[in-house]
Design a protein around this motif. Sequence first.
Motif, PDB file in Angstrom:
ATOM      1  N   PHE A 129     -32.575 -97.878  46.498  1.00 43.70           N
ATOM      2  CA  PHE A 129     -33.226 -98.079  45.311  1.00 43.70           C
ATOM      3  C   PHE A 129     -34.167 -96.993  44.817  1.00 43.70           C
ATOM      4  N   GLN A 130     -34.329 -96.241  44.113  1.00 45.43           N
ATOM      5  CA  GLN A 130     -35.199 -95.173  43.475  1.00 45.43           C
ATOM      6  C   GLN A 130     -35.663 -94.277  44.604  1.00 45.43           C
ATOM      7  N   ASP A 131     -34.429 -94.091  45.331  1.00 47.71           N
ATOM      8  CA  ASP A 131     -34.652 -93.065  46.673  1.00 47.71           C
ATOM      9  C   ASP A 131     -35.813 -93.328  47.620  1.00 47.71           C
ATOM     10  N   HIS A 132     -35.874 -94.854  47.831  1.00 48.75           N
ATOM     11  CA  HIS A 132     -36.947 -95.143  48.995  1.00 48.75           C
ATOM     12  C   HIS A 132     -36.349 -95.262  50.318  1.00 48.75           C
ATOM     13  N   GLY A 133     -34.759 -95.215  50.309  1.00 49.42           N
ATOM     14  CA  GLY A 133     -34.286 -95.307  51.722  1.00 49.42           C
ATOM     15  C   GLY A 133     -33.855 -96.703  51.970  1.00 49.42           C
ATOM     16  N   VAL A 134     -34.324 -97.587  51.310  1.00 43.43           N
ATOM     17  CA  VAL A 134     -34.087 -99.136  51.591  1.00 43.43           C
ATOM     18  C   VAL A 134     -33.366 -99.652  50.377  1.00 43.43           C
ATOM     19  N   PRO A 135     -32.658-100.869  50.822  1.00 44.40           N
ATOM     20  CA  PRO A 135     -32.220-101.563  49.488  1.00 44.40           C
ATOM     21  C   PRO A 135     -33.138-102.414  48.628  1.00 44.40           C
ATOM     22  N   LEU A 136     -32.672-102.582  47.563  1.00 45.80           N
ATOM     23  CA  LEU A 136     -33.429-103.670  46.629  1.00 45.80           C
ATOM     24  C   LEU A 136     -32.472-104.965  46.530  1.00 45.80           C
ATOM     25  N   ILE A 137     -32.977-106.176  47.095  1.00 46.64           N
ATOM     26  CA  ILE A 137     -32.231-107.255  47.418  1.00 46.64           C
ATOM     27  C   ILE A 137     -32.840-108.328  46.378  1.00 46.64           C
ATOM     28  N   ARG A 138     -31.572-109.011  45.688  1.00 47.56           N
ATOM     29  CA  ARG A 138     -31.952-109.774  44.942  1.00 47.56           C
ATOM     30  C   ARG A 138     -31.122-111.334  45.152  1.00 47.56           C
ATOM     31  N   VAL A 139     -31.600-112.380  45.296  1.00 44.73           N
ATOM     32  CA  VAL A 139     -31.042-113.413  45.926  1.00 44.73           C
ATOM     33  C   VAL A 139     -31.592-114.910  44.755  1.00 44.73           C
ATOM     34  N   THR A 297     -32.397-109.751  53.690  1.00 40.97           N
ATOM     35  CA  THR A 297     -31.578-111.137  53.216  1.00 40.97           C
ATOM     36  C   THR A 297     -31.523-112.399  53.842  1.00 40.97           C
ATOM     37  N   GLU A 298     -31.248-112.248  55.253  1.00 40.58           N
ATOM     38  CA  GLU A 298     -31.504-113.438  55.946  1.00 40.58           C
ATOM     39  C   GLU A 298     -32.519-114.408  55.840  1.00 40.58           C
TER      40      GLU A 298
END
Length: 356
Positions: A129-139, A297-298
């Motif tokens: 997300f937004q080229d930060h190299g890591v995912p945006l997580i939504r729970v 996520t976990e």
Amino acid sequence: NIAMLLLILSIALLARAAAIHEVGTRQRQLYTSSFVPRRHHVIAAFGNPKYYSDKFVRADRDGAQLKVPKFDVFFDELQKVSPLVKQALHEENPGGIAAIDDAADVYTWKHMEHHPNRLISQVDKIDNFQDHGVPLIRVRSSLRGPSKQKGIYFSELISTTELRQKWDATNKIVETIYNAADLDDVKKFQGDEYGEPVMFGVGYVKTKQSVVSPREQMTLCGVQNFPSGASIVWGVELEEDQDHLFPKDQPKRMPRSTSHLFAMTLIPTGQETYDVEYVLQLDVGGLPGWLLGPVVTETVKKMFRFAEKYCESGFEEGGELAKRLATLPDDKEEESSPQSDQTCVLDEKRALLMPP
């Protein structure tokens, strides 16, 4: 049994992959030329300057000044990634998870899990997300708990050491560095459209040695309450120019983890029930996005599993949450009381977090 053996094997493989990656990262750093800009080193990961203004509010001690975010820019981004943030900001009677139309999402999400009748009802992500190299997580989750000060007591699950360590084995330190001296100062900058600020300050977190070396964070965080009963807990990593706020008893700098974006929104769905949406983009320097996503996520799931029992304890005589709530003012009492050392909800036990 076979399932347990597979789980143990999977964890071992993830740990080995993380360790190998960190060794490789350290080796590459040894050969990094001195002219490489400091912001590209793993030890320097900072908040996005687009979220920060050039305004400050007084801190509660040491004559410190706390940087104020651009509330319009920050909350505009939050409501694009969190439907419950949008409900809290704009709806007098928000409908919670049942009222969400995922087809209306601004961004394209990968739907990883969808179990409407389970504690964890949905998990989504956006890679890089937004080229930060890591995912945006939504729970997303639905819980039962007391309505009194729910934004405060739920934020304490991630921001007080005694609760955090009950579900997060990696946490070593989580503490408040500074609180705003007067929340009215914050209100003047944010305006009325972002609710009532009941917490605003800077928090510090440090992790233990695990498959990766210890990490630290310094985050600007707050809690906003709304007339509908909704609450938003939010946070964003501080910029490099705020490094002077690091706690004096932690002089040695560690590799920096970064919360690029964080919000945890609570929407009441009944007198004793509410929906929660947890949105987090966390960068743990040295871990690739493909490995970090499942770990984050976990970890968030563990928080919700603990939260389920903790929130229920608010209804039990002598329960852990019931005892905590007995020390907090009622919501209406807090709103009508002037801010002072005696009545401020930001007591000495509170830490402003640092998401997992």
